[in-house]
Design a protein around this motif. Sequence first.
Motif, PDB file in Angstrom:
ATOM      1  N   ILE A 165       0.878  -1.175   0.000  1.00 31.34           N
ATOM      2  CA  ILE A 165       0.000   0.000   0.000  1.00 31.34           C
ATOM      3  C   ILE A 165       0.912   1.221   0.000  1.00 31.34           C
ATOM      4  CG2 ILE A 165      -1.729   1.294   1.314  1.00 31.34           C
ATOM      5  CD1 ILE A 165      -2.662  -1.336   2.528  1.00 31.34           C
ATOM      6  N   PHE A 166       0.722   2.084  -0.975  1.00 28.14           N
ATOM      7  CA  PHE A 166       1.568   3.282  -1.091  1.00 28.14           C
ATOM      8  C   PHE A 166       0.796   4.534  -0.673  1.00 28.14           C
ATOM      9  CE2 PHE A 166       3.164   0.307  -4.354  1.00 28.14           C
ATOM     10  CZ  PHE A 166       4.462   0.171  -3.888  1.00 28.14           C
ATOM     11  N   PRO A 167       1.486   5.543  -0.135  1.00 28.16           N
ATOM     12  CA  PRO A 167       2.884   5.497   0.257  1.00 28.16           C
ATOM     13  C   PRO A 167       3.076   4.644   1.501  1.00 28.16           C
ATOM     14  CG  PRO A 167       1.935   7.611   0.882  1.00 28.16           C
ATOM     15  CD  PRO A 167       0.870   6.846   0.161  1.00 28.16           C
ATOM     16  N   ALA A 168       4.224   3.948   1.541  1.00 27.19           N
ATOM     17  CA  ALA A 168       4.578   3.142   2.722  1.00 27.19           C
ATOM     18  C   ALA A 168       5.791   3.784   3.389  1.00 27.19           C
ATOM     19  CB  ALA A 168       4.916   1.725   2.286  1.00 27.19           C
ATOM     20  N   LEU A 169       6.042   3.395   4.618  1.00 29.94           N
ATOM     21  CA  LEU A 169       7.247   3.854   5.299  1.00 29.94           C
ATOM     22  C   LEU A 169       8.150   2.646   5.511  1.00 29.94           C
ATOM     23  CD1 LEU A 169       8.610   6.346   6.750  1.00 29.94           C
ATOM     24  CD2 LEU A 169       7.908   5.214   8.866  1.00 29.94           C
ATOM     25  N   ALA A 170       9.321   2.659   4.872  1.00 31.05           N
ATOM     26  CA  ALA A 170      10.293   1.589   5.118  1.00 31.05           C
ATOM     27  C   ALA A 170      11.157   1.993   6.301  1.00 31.05           C
ATOM     28  CB  ALA A 170      11.144   1.356   3.875  1.00 31.05           C
ATOM     29  N   PHE A 214      14.385   6.068   8.106  1.00 29.05           N
ATOM     30  CA  PHE A 214      12.958   6.062   7.765  1.00 29.05           C
ATOM     31  C   PHE A 214      12.858   6.536   6.311  1.00 29.05           C
ATOM     32  CE2 PHE A 214      12.768   7.248  12.414  1.00 29.05           C
ATOM     33  CZ  PHE A 214      12.265   6.038  12.857  1.00 29.05           C
ATOM     34  N   ILE A 215      12.319   5.679   5.450  1.00 33.64           N
ATOM     35  CA  ILE A 215      12.246   6.023   4.026  1.00 33.64           C
ATOM     36  C   ILE A 215      10.798   5.973   3.555  1.00 33.64           C
ATOM     37  CG2 ILE A 215      12.945   5.331   1.688  1.00 33.64           C
ATOM     38  CD1 ILE A 215      15.359   3.904   3.268  1.00 33.64           C
ATOM     39  N   LYS A 216      10.338   7.070   3.009  1.00 31.82           N
ATOM     40  CA  LYS A 216       8.979   7.081   2.458  1.00 31.82           C
ATOM     41  C   LYS A 216       9.045   6.470   1.056  1.00 31.82           C
ATOM     42  CE  LYS A 216       5.068  10.101   1.640  1.00 31.82           C
ATOM     43  NZ  LYS A 216       4.640  11.460   1.308  1.00 31.82           N
ATOM     44  N   VAL A 217       8.177   5.488   0.817  1.00 31.94           N
ATOM     45  CA  VAL A 217       8.145   4.818  -0.487  1.00 31.94           C
ATOM     46  C   VAL A 217       6.856   5.241  -1.187  1.00 31.94           C
ATOM     47  CG1 VAL A 217       8.245   2.580  -1.678  1.00 31.94           C
ATOM     48  CG2 VAL A 217       9.325   2.831   0.572  1.00 31.94           C
ATOM     49  N   ASP A 218       6.963   6.175  -2.139  1.00 28.10           N
ATOM     50  CA  ASP A 218       5.764   6.627  -2.859  1.00 28.10           C
ATOM     51  C   ASP A 218       5.369   5.621  -3.926  1.00 28.10           C
ATOM     52  OD1 ASP A 218       4.873   9.220  -1.810  1.00 28.10           O
ATOM     53  OD2 ASP A 218       6.948   9.804  -2.223  1.00 28.10           O
ATOM     54  N   HIS A 226      13.938   4.357  21.409  1.00 33.45           N
ATOM     55  CA  HIS A 226      14.322   5.533  20.625  1.00 33.45           C
ATOM     56  C   HIS A 226      13.746   5.428  19.204  1.00 33.45           C
ATOM     57  CE1 HIS A 226      16.528   8.768  18.930  1.00 33.45           C
ATOM     58  NE2 HIS A 226      17.589   8.096  18.535  1.00 33.45           N
ATOM     59  N   ILE A 227      13.870   4.255  18.589  1.00 29.06           N
ATOM     60  CA  ILE A 227      13.339   4.061  17.227  1.00 29.06           C
ATOM     61  C   ILE A 227      11.815   4.250  17.242  1.00 29.06           C
ATOM     62  CG2 ILE A 227      13.030   2.373  15.357  1.00 29.06           C
ATOM     63  CD1 ILE A 227      15.767   1.148  16.278  1.00 29.06           C
ATOM     64  N   CYS A 228      11.157   3.660  18.244  1.00 28.54           N
ATOM     65  CA  CYS A 228       9.685   3.746  18.321  1.00 28.54           C
ATOM     66  C   CYS A 228       9.224   5.185  18.555  1.00 28.54           C
ATOM     67  CB  CYS A 228       9.152   2.837  19.438  1.00 28.54           C
ATOM     68  SG  CYS A 228       9.321   1.104  19.011  1.00 28.54           S
ATOM     69  N   TYR A 229       9.972   5.914  19.375  1.00 28.30           N
ATOM     70  CA  TYR A 229       9.615   7.309  19.665  1.00 28.30           C
ATOM     71  C   TYR A 229       9.613   8.122  18.362  1.00 28.30           C
ATOM     72  CZ  TYR A 229       9.889  12.034  21.582  1.00 28.30           C
ATOM     73  OH  TYR A 229       9.655  13.355  21.866  1.00 28.30           O
ATOM     74  N   LYS A 230      10.667   7.941  17.563  1.00 30.31           N
ATOM     75  CA  LYS A 230      10.768   8.691  16.306  1.00 30.31           C
ATOM     76  C   LYS A 230       9.771   8.172  15.264  1.00 30.31           C
ATOM     77  CE  LYS A 230      13.881  11.744  17.299  1.00 30.31           C
ATOM     78  NZ  LYS A 230      14.083  13.103  16.807  1.00 30.31           N
ATOM     79  N   LEU A 231       9.550   6.867  15.260  1.00 26.80           N
ATOM     80  CA  LEU A 231       8.573   6.301  14.322  1.00 26.80           C
ATOM     81  C   LEU A 231       7.188   6.884  14.612  1.00 26.80           C
ATOM     82  CD1 LEU A 231       7.651   4.278  12.136  1.00 26.80           C
ATOM     83  CD2 LEU A 231       7.350   2.588  13.953  1.00 26.80           C
ATOM     84  N   ASN A 232       6.845   6.956  15.877  1.00 24.95           N
ATOM     85  CA  ASN A 232       5.562   7.512  16.294  1.00 24.95           C
ATOM     86  C   ASN A 232       5.399   8.934  15.738  1.00 24.95           C
ATOM     87  OD1 ASN A 232       3.202   7.458  18.226  1.00 24.95           O
ATOM     88  ND2 ASN A 232       4.305   9.237  18.996  1.00 24.95           N
ATOM     89  N   LYS A 233       6.455   9.707  15.823  1.00 22.98           N
ATOM     90  CA  LYS A 233       6.441  11.094  15.338  1.00 22.98           C
ATOM     91  C   LYS A 233       6.227  11.126  13.817  1.00 22.98           C
ATOM     92  CE  LYS A 233       9.393  15.220  15.711  1.00 22.98           C
ATOM     93  NZ  LYS A 233       8.292  16.147  15.961  1.00 22.98           N
ATOM     94  N   VAL A 234       6.983  10.288  13.093  1.00 22.88           N
ATOM     95  CA  VAL A 234       6.840  10.243  11.625  1.00 22.88           C
ATOM     96  C   VAL A 234       5.397   9.908  11.261  1.00 22.88           C
ATOM     97  CG1 VAL A 234       7.513   9.021   9.506  1.00 22.88           C
ATOM     98  CG2 VAL A 234       9.238   9.477  11.255  1.00 22.88           C
ATOM     99  N   LEU A 235       4.856   8.865  11.886  1.00 24.31           N
ATOM    100  CA  LEU A 235       3.519   8.385  11.513  1.00 24.31           C
ATOM    101  C   LEU A 235       2.433   9.408  11.853  1.00 24.31           C
ATOM    102  CD1 LEU A 235       3.822   4.639  12.573  1.00 24.31           C
ATOM    103  CD2 LEU A 235       3.943   5.588  10.266  1.00 24.31           C
ATOM    104  N   LEU A 273       0.581   7.772   5.109  1.00 23.20           N
ATOM    105  CA  LEU A 273       1.326   6.508   5.080  1.00 23.20           C
ATOM    106  C   LEU A 273       0.392   5.334   5.372  1.00 23.20           C
ATOM    107  CD1 LEU A 273       4.537   7.687   6.980  1.00 23.20           C
ATOM    108  CD2 LEU A 273       4.400   7.062   4.558  1.00 23.20           C
ATOM    109  N   GLY A 274       0.440   4.313   4.492  1.00 21.01           N
ATOM    110  CA  GLY A 274      -0.516   3.215   4.612  1.00 21.01           C
ATOM    111  C   GLY A 274       0.032   1.951   5.258  1.00 21.01           C
ATOM    112  N   GLN A 275       1.361   1.761   5.190  1.00 23.80           N
ATOM    113  CA  GLN A 275       1.975   0.544   5.750  1.00 23.80           C
ATOM    114  C   GLN A 275       3.348   0.891   6.292  1.00 23.80           C
ATOM    115  OE1 GLN A 275       2.212  -2.136   2.391  1.00 23.80           O
ATOM    116  NE2 GLN A 275       0.445  -3.338   3.053  1.00 23.80           N
TER     117      GLN A 275
END
Length: 374
Positions: free
Chosen positions: A144-149, A159-163, A267-276, A282-284
Amino acid sequence: MNAASSPIILAIDTSCDETSIAVTSGTQVLSNVVASQAQLHKPYGGVFPTVAKQAHKEQIEPAVAAALKQAGVTINHIEAIAVTQGPGLAPALEVGIRFAKQIAAEHSLPLIPVNHIEGHALSVLAQPKPRNTDKKTADTKLPIFPALAVIVSGGHTEFIKVDAIGQYSRLGWTIDDAAGEALDKIGRMLELGYPAGPVIEKFAKHGDHKKYTFPLPMTTSGDYNLSFSGLKTFARNTIEGLEADGPLSKQVVYDLAASVQYAVFRHICYKLNKVLLDSPDLGQVWLGGGVAANIQLRVMLRQTLREVNAKQNRTLKLLTPYSKKLCGDNAAMIGVVAGMRIAADSQNQDWQQSAKKTSNDTFERIPKMRIDAD
Ligand code: KG4
Ligand code: ZN
């Protein structure tokens, strides 16, 4: 696209300390051989480039033979060669690229250069070879696009946005060590061997992650970047403080492993939460890289997604590679990228032409290759 209509690819990855050869078709993995050099690098506590280069040279031909055999094909069935161009260790990349050029020229095959990070990003889309063609055994994952890798490895944390396939933007990355590198370095302080990441996961199961409270880095940076060097310093100070009272007991090491692992993943989850939260489109979430094999990381990431879903009424899901082998460095993910690129180019019917052009051109390794700056 399925195996019947997709070209059969021989894929090569020699970016770091694994010599890997795979046979793939579309997103299907027909074989994925990984010859690890971990034992050779153990005495150095990290990857020693000249040792890696020599080992790749020795291992590459037997790995090709094994990959072809496991896939049940010969070199004459191969329709294209895919190889990692970068990022990675220059002398290590060199071995794979040289070999790829040679084999492509020898068999008049098109050559497809692939970005290693794109490989980790798309590794969740790889599918196993169906055991019985009558049954639908392959776990078909629809992107599902865009996804976050989310790439978490020994060399990268990004964190890479995949359009779309081939359209990437880096939203955040580590400004110093990668997550796996930090685990390896802290593991070295605890004399856990190399690589220490898997040992930390094992030891953490017996420890209390609340025993030592590590800081949460970069909370005021306002961006999506990460930093692990502060955790490393905190670990060193804590360990030195504890060692002042004598050798560490087994239980103290278990508690440290659990606390360190928790701090890195929090730390990764904290930043992921912010991105999302900032990107409702972002769908996936796609997880890749060596550290993606860690079950606790997956648990914590899923929890983060649940919280975002509840807060914003969303249905985000975490996709993970179908096997642990696809998390660490491996050539199947390189073949999958090439397969997906061919599928996209086939719509314009020019994949052979563009890939042939590459084999005729001289392309070189790019040790610091980025996913969004091609
Ligand atoms: O993706 P990878 O094979 O190589 C790079 O491209 O860097 O990742 C290797 C990293 C190492 O740092 C290793 O310690 C870490 O992945 N790793 C793990 C686990 N398995 C591998 N870290 C934590 N838990 C694991 N189970
Ligand atoms: Zn990697």
